[in-house]
Write an enzyme that holds these catalytic residues in place. Structure first.
Site, PDB file in Angstrom:
ATOM      1  N   ASP A  54      -1.085  22.119 104.536  1.00 48.60           N
ATOM      2  CA  ASP A  54      -0.948  21.600 103.442  1.00 48.60           C
ATOM      3  C   ASP A  54      -1.862  20.342 103.139  1.00 48.60           C
ATOM      4  N   TYR A 110      -6.788  27.453  84.892  1.00 49.25           N
ATOM      5  CA  TYR A 110      -6.057  27.770  85.960  1.00 49.25           C
ATOM      6  C   TYR A 110      -6.064  29.227  86.184  1.00 49.25           C
ATOM      7  N   THR A 150      -1.201  35.220  90.558  1.00 48.05           N
ATOM      8  CA  THR A 150      -0.362  34.984  89.626  1.00 48.05           C
ATOM      9  C   THR A 150      -0.594  36.403  88.441  1.00 48.05           C
ATOM     10  N   ASP A 151       0.432  36.428  87.409  1.00 51.43           N
ATOM     11  CA  ASP A 151       0.003  37.511  86.440  1.00 51.43           C
ATOM     12  C   ASP A 151      -0.643  37.098  85.473  1.00 51.43           C
ATOM     13  N   GLU A 152      -0.920  35.512  85.562  1.00 47.10           N
ATOM     14  CA  GLU A 152      -1.700  34.998  84.396  1.00 47.10           C
ATOM     15  C   GLU A 152      -3.279  35.379  84.281  1.00 47.10           C
ATOM     16  N   LYS A 178      -7.721  31.266  89.505  1.00 44.89           N
ATOM     17  CA  LYS A 178      -6.851  32.224  90.275  1.00 44.89           C
ATOM     18  C   LYS A 178      -7.605  33.873  90.030  1.00 44.89           C
ATOM     19  N   GLU A 205      -3.922  24.488  93.225  1.00 42.06           N
ATOM     20  CA  GLU A 205      -3.644  23.940  91.990  1.00 42.06           C
ATOM     21  C   GLU A 205      -2.814  24.819  91.139  1.00 42.06           C
ATOM     22  N   ASN A 257       8.018  31.844  88.307  1.00 44.23           N
ATOM     23  CA  ASN A 257       9.208  31.798  89.298  1.00 44.23           C
ATOM     24  C   ASN A 257       9.980  30.419  88.746  1.00 44.23           C
ATOM     25  N   PRO A 292      10.636  18.545  75.587  1.00 41.29           N
ATOM     26  CA  PRO A 292       9.523  18.625  75.040  1.00 41.29           C
ATOM     27  C   PRO A 292       9.142  20.378  74.835  1.00 41.29           C
ATOM     28  N   GLY A 341      -4.846  27.201  73.526  1.00 47.40           N
ATOM     29  CA  GLY A 341      -4.870  28.262  74.022  1.00 47.40           C
ATOM     30  C   GLY A 341      -3.585  28.963  74.658  1.00 47.40           C
ATOM     31  N   HIS A 342      -2.440  28.684  74.230  1.00 44.58           N
ATOM     32  CA  HIS A 342      -1.288  28.830  74.806  1.00 44.58           C
ATOM     33  C   HIS A 342      -0.888  30.386  74.919  1.00 44.58           C
ATOM     34  N   PHE A 401       6.391  24.243  96.003  1.00 42.20           N
ATOM     35  CA  PHE A 401       7.532  25.022  95.301  1.00 42.20           C
ATOM     36  C   PHE A 401       7.933  26.287  96.102  1.00 42.20           C
ATOM     37  N   ASP A 405      -6.763  20.470 104.219  1.00 38.69           N
ATOM     38  CA  ASP A 405      -7.383  21.078 102.996  1.00 38.69           C
ATOM     39  C   ASP A 405      -7.717  22.576 103.275  1.00 38.69           C
TER      40      ASP A 405
HETATM   41  P1  NAD Z   1       2.999  24.046  93.875  1.00 43.60           P
HETATM   42  O1  NAD Z   1       1.855  23.382  93.130  1.00 43.60           O
HETATM   43  O2  NAD Z   1       4.527  23.663  93.663  1.00 43.60           O
HETATM   44  O3  NAD Z   1       2.323  23.973  95.343  1.00 43.60           O
HETATM   45  C1  NAD Z   1       1.172  24.001  95.701  1.00 43.60           C
HETATM   46  C2  NAD Z   1       0.870  23.698  97.225  1.00 43.60           C
HETATM   47  O4  NAD Z   1      -0.467  23.753  97.742  1.00 43.60           O
HETATM   48  C3  NAD Z   1       1.290  22.173  97.344  1.00 43.60           C
HETATM   49  O5  NAD Z   1       1.963  21.770  98.483  1.00 43.60           O
HETATM   50  C4  NAD Z   1      -0.128  21.419  97.569  1.00 43.60           C
HETATM   51  O6  NAD Z   1      -0.067  20.277  98.267  1.00 43.60           O
HETATM   52  C5  NAD Z   1      -0.791  22.507  98.534  1.00 43.60           C
HETATM   53  N1  NAD Z   1      -2.214  22.365  97.934  1.00 43.60           N
HETATM   54  C6  NAD Z   1      -2.928  22.157  96.934  1.00 43.60           C
HETATM   55  N2  NAD Z   1      -4.315  22.112  97.199  1.00 43.60           N
HETATM   56  C7  NAD Z   1      -4.430  22.239  98.566  1.00 43.60           C
HETATM   57  C8  NAD Z   1      -5.600  22.443  99.446  1.00 43.60           C
HETATM   58  N3  NAD Z   1      -6.832  22.265  98.971  1.00 43.60           N
HETATM   59  N4  NAD Z   1      -5.388  22.609 100.767  1.00 43.60           N
HETATM   60  C9  NAD Z   1      -4.123  22.552 101.350  1.00 43.60           C
HETATM   61  N5  NAD Z   1      -3.011  22.668 100.419  1.00 43.60           N
HETATM   62  C10 NAD Z   1      -3.134  22.552  99.053  1.00 43.60           C
HETATM   63  O7  NAD Z   1       2.565  25.713  93.698  1.00 43.60           O
HETATM   64  P2  NAD Z   1       3.356  26.877  93.459  1.00 43.60           P
HETATM   65  O8  NAD Z   1       4.055  27.033  92.204  1.00 43.60           O
HETATM   66  O9  NAD Z   1       4.458  26.926  94.736  1.00 43.60           O
HETATM   67  O10 NAD Z   1       2.651  28.363  93.542  1.00 43.60           O
HETATM   68  C11 NAD Z   1       2.183  28.591  94.828  1.00 43.60           C
HETATM   69  C12 NAD Z   1       1.187  29.710  94.571  1.00 43.60           C
HETATM   70  O11 NAD Z   1       2.008  30.834  94.013  1.00 43.60           O
HETATM   71  C13 NAD Z   1      -0.180  29.285  93.652  1.00 43.60           C
HETATM   72  O12 NAD Z   1      -1.227  30.072  94.283  1.00 43.60           O
HETATM   73  C14 NAD Z   1       0.377  30.067  92.265  1.00 43.60           C
HETATM   74  O13 NAD Z   1      -0.983  30.328  91.876  1.00 43.60           O
HETATM   75  C15 NAD Z   1       1.137  31.186  92.690  1.00 43.60           C
HETATM   76  N6  NAD Z   1       2.213  31.517  91.617  1.00 43.60           N
HETATM   77  C16 NAD Z   1       3.025  30.599  91.237  1.00 43.60           C
HETATM   78  C17 NAD Z   1       3.713  31.006  90.400  1.00 43.60           C
HETATM   79  C18 NAD Z   1       4.769  29.930  89.595  1.00 43.60           C
HETATM   80  O14 NAD Z   1       5.504  30.511  88.853  1.00 43.60           O
HETATM   81  N7  NAD Z   1       4.803  28.805  89.898  1.00 43.60           N
HETATM   82  C19 NAD Z   1       3.934  32.611  89.880  1.00 43.60           C
HETATM   83  C20 NAD Z   1       2.948  33.093  90.291  1.00 43.60           C
HETATM   84  C21 NAD Z   1       1.981  32.675  91.340  1.00 43.60           C
HETATM   85  P1  TYD Z   2       4.864  26.356  82.892  1.00 49.94           P
HETATM   86  O1  TYD Z   2       6.313  26.306  83.757  1.00 49.94           O
HETATM   87  O2  TYD Z   2       3.903  25.141  82.738  1.00 49.94           O
HETATM   88  O3  TYD Z   2       4.404  27.941  83.311  1.00 49.94           O
HETATM   89  P2  TYD Z   2       2.847  28.542  82.605  1.00 49.94           P
HETATM   90  O4  TYD Z   2       2.238  27.759  81.749  1.00 49.94           O
HETATM   91  O5  TYD Z   2       2.444  28.869  83.741  1.00 49.94           O
HETATM   92  O6  TYD Z   2       3.751  29.832  82.208  1.00 49.94           O
HETATM   93  O7  TYD Z   2       5.425  26.569  81.399  1.00 49.94           O
HETATM   94  C1  TYD Z   2       6.151  27.850  80.946  1.00 49.94           C
HETATM   95  C2  TYD Z   2       6.538  27.859  79.432  1.00 49.94           C
HETATM   96  O8  TYD Z   2       6.999  26.768  79.042  1.00 49.94           O
HETATM   97  C3  TYD Z   2       4.751  27.885  78.975  1.00 49.94           C
HETATM   98  O9  TYD Z   2       4.845  28.926  77.882  1.00 49.94           O
HETATM   99  C4  TYD Z   2       4.858  26.426  78.353  1.00 49.94           C
HETATM  100  C5  TYD Z   2       6.085  26.247  77.967  1.00 49.94           C
HETATM  101  N1  TYD Z   2       6.258  24.424  78.129  1.00 49.94           N
HETATM  102  C6  TYD Z   2       7.132  23.894  77.074  1.00 49.94           C
HETATM  103  O10 TYD Z   2       7.479  24.479  76.230  1.00 49.94           O
HETATM  104  N2  TYD Z   2       7.001  22.708  77.423  1.00 49.94           N
HETATM  105  C7  TYD Z   2       6.850  21.940  78.808  1.00 49.94           C
HETATM  106  O11 TYD Z   2       6.973  20.915  78.695  1.00 49.94           O
HETATM  107  C8  TYD Z   2       6.468  22.813  79.751  1.00 49.94           C
HETATM  108  C9  TYD Z   2       5.996  22.043  80.840  1.00 49.94           C
HETATM  109  C10 TYD Z   2       6.159  24.022  79.525  1.00 49.94           C
END
Ligand code: NAD
Ligand code: TYD
Length: 334
Positions: free
Chosen positions: A33, A149, A123-125, A153, A82, A179, A204, A274-275, A11, A59
């Site tokens: 990737d 997760y 991530t902020d998590e 991280k 992941e 994001n 859901p 653990g939400h 993404f 990988d």
């Molecule tokens: P995503 O799950 O959409 O994409 C992850 C990508 O990494 C995929 O294309 C997958 O094929 C690839 N990948 C997984 N394992 C791999 C490996 N062993 N070798 C090579 N490629 C591999 O994730 P995203 O939401 O785009 O997040 C990207 C980064 O940003 C992550 O590190 C995540 O922790 C961080 N992040 C995400 C968010 C969010 O809201 N999505 C917010 C803050 C930080």
């Molecule tokens: P998510 O997009 O999985 O991001 P994160 O858990 O990394 O914050 O979830 C965002 C929020 O939405 C989180 O509080 C969990 C909630 N959520 C639901 O209520 N229903 C769903 O089906 C999903 C995927 C998430």
């Protein structure tokens, strides 16, 4: 500049690859990737023929491959991970392997190649969660991850910092809030809810829907990473956020409103174990030091996101049916 972008078929990574190639026509990008379930080359169809772009399936934990690739680049930007909390609750092994072991392998390769510039996307998590009224996370907030997760991280962030202090590796880290936007895999809140509603299915909401996230439009996150790799101070961490705290039920109602659906479509389901209650980011440092702040307001970002899913039905239908995986099997084997 030549960049190795890992996880560029996911993404945020795919949005970032596009951001870099569009903004810097003389930069070169290698996208490494593994194409896990979350990686999708459809995310990059429009730029796959760009002469400055190269895709490598592999990988980040592969020593030989990564060792060869880093030799030839100036900057490594590590998105590969992941990334889905619910999957980490069901089975966390892949999270440790990619997020911890994979990041360690990239760091070793960067060190062995003479100390390559390394930006780690996090991530902020990692900071755990907040109660209502607590001050937002900042760069000094102690780490207190609560899901497999976020723990994986957090471990990767610690390794990145250790390579700076111990080996002088030129690193930076960004810890970003949630994001949303185009190309988000339809297992996360926005992608799942928008596509379910477009299919006429219920959505859901976990628990009572009062958990709060600080939402940032994905292009703004890309802009922040762009600033950091160009102007960030080596060894530093930057918190990136949207100044946009919303409860999940608020996001849900906004999506319903844009799509003209009513609250009957909501199904309150069992809460996530653990939400985390609330995340919020204070992005004062990156604003002060690098002049970054979010450009996309919530209403605009939400409208753009919903419209993108409406206009790209084939993209998410292929994912939801599993059809998209067949392409890779044909192209690259299982
Ligand atoms: P995503 O799950 O959409 O994409 C992850 C990508 O990494 C995929 O294309 C997958 O094929 C690839 N990948 C997984 N394992 C791999 C490996 N062993 N070798 C090579 N490629 C591999 O994730 P995203 O939401 O785009 O997040 C990207 C980064 O940003 C992550 O590190 C995540 O922790 C961080 N992040 C995400 C968010 C969010 O809201 N999505 C917010 C803050 C930080
Ligand atoms: P998510 O997009 O999985 O991001 P994160 O858990 O990394 O914050 O979830 C965002 C929020 O939405 C989180 O509080 C969990 C909630 N959520 C639901 O209520 N229903 C769903 O089906 C999903 C995927 C998430």
């Amino acid at each position: 500049m030549k960049l190795l972008i890992t996880g560029g078929a996911g993404f945020i990574g795919s949005n970032f690859v596009r951001h870099i190639l569009n903004k810097y026509p003389d930069y070169q990008v290698i996208n490494l990737d593994l194409l896990t379930y979350a990686g999708n080359l459809e995310n990059l169809r429009d730029i796959e023929k760009n002469q400055n772009y190269q895709f490598v399936k592999g990988d980040i934990a592969d020593k030989k491959l990564v060792g060869d690739l880093v030799k030839d680049v100036d900057v490594i930007v590590n998105f590969a991970a992941e990334s889905h909390v619910d999957r980490s609750i069901l089975d966390s092994a892949a999270f440790i392997r990619t997020n911890v072991v994979g990041t360690h392998n990239l760091l070793e390769a960067a060190k062995n190649a003479g100390g390559k510039r390394f930006h780690h996307v996090s991530t902020d998590e990692v900071f755990g969660h907040l109660e209502p009224g607590d001050p937002a996370f900042n760069e000094s907030t102690p780490y207190a991850p609560r899901s497999p997760y976020s723990a994986s991280k957090a471990a990767s962030d610690h390794l990145v910092r250790a390579y700076f202090h111990t080996f002088g590796l030129p690193v930076t880290i960004s810890n970003c809030s949630n994001n949303y936007g185009p190309f988000q895999f339809p297992e996360k809140l926005h992608g799942l809810f928008i596509t379910n509603l477009l299919e006429g299915k219920k959505i859901p909401v976990y628990g009572d829907g009062t958990q709060v996230r600080d939402w940032l439009f994905v292009e703004d996150h890309c802009g922040a990473i762009d600033k950091i790799i160009h102007d960030g101070k080596i060894g530093e961490t930057y918190c990136v956020g949207g100044d946009c705290e919303k409860p999940n039920i608020g996001i849900t109602r906004k999506i319903l409103e844009i799509l003209g659906k009513d609250e009957e479509m909501i199904e309150y389901v069992k809460d996530r174990p653990g939400h985390d209650r609330r995340y919020a980011i204070n992005f004062g440092k990156i604003k002060r030091e690098l002049g970054w702040e979010p450009k996309t307001d919530f209403d605009t970002g939400m409208k753009k996101t919903v419209e993108w899913y409406q206009a790209n039905e084939a993209w998410w239908r292929d994912i939801k049916s599993g059809e998209y995986l067949k392409y890779y099997e044909k192209q690259y084997g299982k």
